[in-house]
Scaffold this active site. Structure first.
Site, PDB file in Angstrom:
ATOM      1  N   SER A  51      -3.955   7.585  14.273  1.00  0.00           N
ATOM      2  CA  SER A  51      -4.329   8.298  13.088  1.00  0.00           C
ATOM      3  C   SER A  51      -4.554   9.193  14.267  1.00  0.00           C
ATOM      4  O   SER A  51      -4.612   9.172  15.066  1.00  0.00           O
ATOM      5  CB  SER A  51      -5.269   7.802  11.743  1.00  0.00           C
ATOM      6  N   ASN A  56      -1.900  14.371   8.033  1.00  0.00           N
ATOM      7  CA  ASN A  56      -2.000  13.975   6.487  1.00  0.00           C
ATOM      8  C   ASN A  56      -0.815  13.625   5.961  1.00  0.00           C
ATOM      9  O   ASN A  56      -0.535  14.871   5.604  1.00  0.00           O
ATOM     10  CB  ASN A  56      -2.841  14.944   6.101  1.00  0.00           C
ATOM     11  N   LYS A 110      -9.659   3.317  15.128  1.00  0.00           N
ATOM     12  CA  LYS A 110      -7.983   3.150  15.400  1.00  0.00           C
ATOM     13  C   LYS A 110      -8.055   3.697  16.509  1.00  0.00           C
ATOM     14  O   LYS A 110      -6.732   3.054  17.430  1.00  0.00           O
ATOM     15  CB  LYS A 110      -7.457   4.691  14.553  1.00  0.00           C
ATOM     16  N   ASN A 125      -6.178  -3.367  -1.996  1.00  0.00           N
ATOM     17  CA  ASN A 125      -5.835  -2.048  -2.071  1.00  0.00           C
ATOM     18  C   ASN A 125      -5.207  -1.752  -2.902  1.00  0.00           C
ATOM     19  O   ASN A 125      -3.972  -0.985  -2.794  1.00  0.00           O
ATOM     20  CB  ASN A 125      -6.639  -1.020  -1.046  1.00  0.00           C
ATOM     21  N   GLY A 162       0.653  -1.340   0.100  1.00  0.00           N
ATOM     22  CA  GLY A 162       0.486  -0.174   0.148  1.00  0.00           C
ATOM     23  C   GLY A 162       0.717   1.605  -0.037  1.00  0.00           C
ATOM     24  O   GLY A 162       1.954   1.220  -0.287  1.00  0.00           O
ATOM     25  N   TYR A 196     -14.215   4.444  10.822  1.00  0.00           N
ATOM     26  CA  TYR A 196     -13.242   3.688  11.038  1.00  0.00           C
ATOM     27  C   TYR A 196     -11.915   5.313  12.216  1.00  0.00           C
ATOM     28  O   TYR A 196     -11.697   4.622  12.706  1.00  0.00           O
ATOM     29  CB  TYR A 196     -12.455   5.001   9.388  1.00  0.00           C
TER      30      TYR A 196
HETATM   31  N1  UFG Z   1     -10.338  18.987   0.287  1.00  0.00           N
HETATM   32  C1  UFG Z   1     -11.158  19.106  -0.521  1.00  0.00           C
HETATM   33  N2  UFG Z   1     -11.271  18.754  -1.832  1.00  0.00           N
HETATM   34  C2  UFG Z   1     -11.026  17.678  -1.879  1.00  0.00           C
HETATM   35  C3  UFG Z   1     -10.526  16.179  -0.538  1.00  0.00           C
HETATM   36  C4  UFG Z   1     -10.536  17.467   0.341  1.00  0.00           C
HETATM   37  O1  UFG Z   1     -10.751  20.747  -0.393  1.00  0.00           O
HETATM   38  O2  UFG Z   1     -11.613  16.998  -2.290  1.00  0.00           O
HETATM   39  C5  UFG Z   1     -10.105  19.364   1.709  1.00  0.00           C
HETATM   40  C6  UFG Z   1     -11.027  18.977   2.875  1.00  0.00           C
HETATM   41  O3  UFG Z   1     -11.971  19.691   3.489  1.00  0.00           O
HETATM   42  C7  UFG Z   1      -9.817  18.532   4.236  1.00  0.00           C
HETATM   43  C8  UFG Z   1      -8.706  18.959   3.666  1.00  0.00           C
HETATM   44  O4  UFG Z   1      -8.749  19.178   2.470  1.00  0.00           O
HETATM   45  O5  UFG Z   1      -9.824  20.393   4.712  1.00  0.00           O
HETATM   46  C9  UFG Z   1      -7.524  17.203   3.843  1.00  0.00           C
HETATM   47  O6  UFG Z   1      -9.010  16.506   3.311  1.00  0.00           O
HETATM   48  P1  UFG Z   1      -8.564  14.904   3.378  1.00  0.00           P
HETATM   49  O7  UFG Z   1      -9.151  14.621   3.021  1.00  0.00           O
HETATM   50  O8  UFG Z   1      -7.130  14.429   2.775  1.00  0.00           O
HETATM   51  O9  UFG Z   1      -7.990  14.342   4.385  1.00  0.00           O
HETATM   52  P2  UFG Z   1      -8.663  14.494   6.364  1.00  0.00           P
HETATM   53  O10 UFG Z   1      -7.850  15.016   7.574  1.00  0.00           O
HETATM   54  O11 UFG Z   1     -10.402  14.664   5.874  1.00  0.00           O
HETATM   55  O12 UFG Z   1      -8.274  13.167   6.574  1.00  0.00           O
HETATM   56  C10 UFG Z   1      -7.304  12.235   6.537  1.00  0.00           C
HETATM   57  C11 UFG Z   1      -6.949  11.008   6.167  1.00  0.00           C
HETATM   58  C12 UFG Z   1      -8.713  10.242   7.937  1.00  0.00           C
HETATM   59  C13 UFG Z   1      -8.215  10.489   8.889  1.00  0.00           C
HETATM   60  C14 UFG Z   1      -8.142  12.001   8.621  1.00  0.00           C
HETATM   61  C15 UFG Z   1      -7.824  12.401  10.109  1.00  0.00           C
HETATM   62  O13 UFG Z   1      -7.615  10.441   5.336  1.00  0.00           O
HETATM   63  O14 UFG Z   1      -8.014   8.911   6.558  1.00  0.00           O
HETATM   64  O15 UFG Z   1      -6.798  12.584   7.532  1.00  0.00           O
HETATM   65  O16 UFG Z   1      -8.132  13.620  10.383  1.00  0.00           O
HETATM   66  F1  UFG Z   1      -9.241  10.563   9.314  1.00  0.00           F
END
Ligand code: UFG
Length: 343
Positions: free
Chosen positions: A127, A182, A156, A38, A13, A152
């Site tokens: 996480s 992240n 964790k 995956n 992965g 999810y």
């Molecule tokens: N975002 C956008 N547009 C997109 C995708 C993301 O604006 O198409 C923004 C989100 O709103 C967020 C930031 O970019 O503010 C980061 O988003 P991600 O989806 O990349 O990451 P997250 O912080 O939401 O989630 C990540 C992991 C999860 C974990 C989480 C822990 O993907 O597995 O961090 O806080 F649970």
């Protein structure tokens, strides 16, 4: 330490493959176990191209204890790094049993097999999701773990507890949970990187796929948050830096330096960066314009989180070092590499 054998579950992965490269380069022998749900077996070729070493590979699922047990019988394993897990937040809301089943059972089987086979060192992928929206930033390891916002995230938190309680109960067993912020970016060779299944949920793969033209337009989920530019803030950690944290955590246990049998570390940069800042930095370092628009908030998004990594800096002797510009360049190089393979 050099020459020790490490079983890496989920090793083909995204984070697993980068960590395998760092382990091999640090002199470890690596055995990968992955069910390829995956990821692709071809990643092994790329790991071999980068390191000159092909890790041993078992296509096995940690939830299948009987077959997974063969890996322990056939190899002298010194330590385990456990990445294998289901990780899509949205899917976990729709299919909670898949997430509780996969993620909890995998860890429980693994701990059982480690006990049976006298393997006493494990690094677990946790996480920052366990902190939810912290009241005080940056989040430290002492920040309270809040009610999870998705199944999810809950897996964790529960897995951390399963590990802690098992370590308390059974002697000769040490573990380190790394709480990732992240992870983004790709290996500098551009031979390995993130391979999202279908339309990406995460920001950086969405950006790179938009830049290459696979996706039409990036939606920025909200510019009305209580942050300087209104978009959400995260602590984006380079995947190679993150991988090196695993090597440091392993060495701490294998060198007998752990102060407690169960330890927890934040793995991040200590710096919060907004979604809009990421988009602008990506455009600048790669010299391109991204098609994006501001849309409504995404349900369940945390407004702002970044971590204090000083415990890891101090005790693991690890520090995030790759500048964001380089990380974003590597993400783009990886996307272009993927496009060149499709031609
Ligand atoms: N975002 C956008 N547009 C997109 C995708 C993301 O604006 O198409 C923004 C989100 O709103 C967020 C930031 O970019 O503010 C980061 O988003 P991600 O989806 O990349 O990451 P997250 O912080 O939401 O989630 C990540 C992991 C999860 C974990 C989480 C822990 O993907 O597995 O961090 O806080 F649970």
């Amino acid at each position: 330490m050099k020459g020790d054998t490490v079983l890496v579950t989920g090793g083909t992965g995204y984070i697993g493959s980068h960590t395998t490269v760092e382990l091999i380069e640090a002199g470890f022998k690596v055995i990968i176990a992955d069910n390829l749900s995956n990821s692709k077996e071809g990643v092994l070729d790329d790991i071999e191209k980068i390191t000159g070493v092909r890790p041993a590979f078992y296509r096995e699922d940690c939830t299948d204890r009987k077959n997974f047990g063969k890996i322990f019988k056939e190899n002298g394993i010194d330590a385990v790094i456990h990445f294998a897990a289901s990780k899509a937040v949205g899917e976990s809301v729709r299919e909670p049993l898949k997430y509780y089943g996969n993620n909890l059972l995998s860890l429980m089987n693994l701990i059982g097999l480690m006990m049976e086979n006298g393997v006493g060192n494990i690094v677990f992928s946790s996480s920052c999701t366990v902190y939810g929206q912290p009241k005080v930033l940056p989040a430290t390891e002492e920040s309270p773990r809040l009610e999870a916002t998705s199944p999810y995230g809950n897996t964790k938190r529960i897995c951390e507890d399963i590990l802690r309680d098992s370590i308390t109960a059974y002697g000769n067993f040490r573990g380190i949970a790394l709480r990732y912020f992240n992870p983004i970016g790709a290996h500098p060779s551009a031979l390995i990187g993130e391979l999202p299944n279908g339309v990406p949920n995460n920001l950086v793969p969405y950006i790179t796929q938009t830049a290459i033209g696979k996706l039409e337009c990036l939606s920025i989920f909200g510019d009305d948050y209580d942050t300087p530019d209104g978009s959400c803030i995260r602590d984006y950690i380079d995947v190679v830096d993150l991988s090196k944290a695993h090597v440091a955590a392993l060495n701490r246990m294998l060198d007998g330096k752990s102060e407690k049998p169960y330890e927890v570390y934040n793995i991040g940069t200590g710096r919060g960066v907004s979604t809009l800042e990421i988009v602008k930095a990506f455009e600048k370092v790669n010299g391109l314009k991204l098609n994006y628009k501001i849309t409504g908030r995404r349900k369940g998004d945390i407004e702002a989180i970044w971590g204090d990594p000083s415990k890891a800096n101090r005790e693991l002797g690890w520090k995030a070092s790759r500048p964001l510009s380089e990380t974003l360049r590597s993400a783009w190089a990886w996307e272009k590499h993927l496009a060149s393979l499709e031609k």
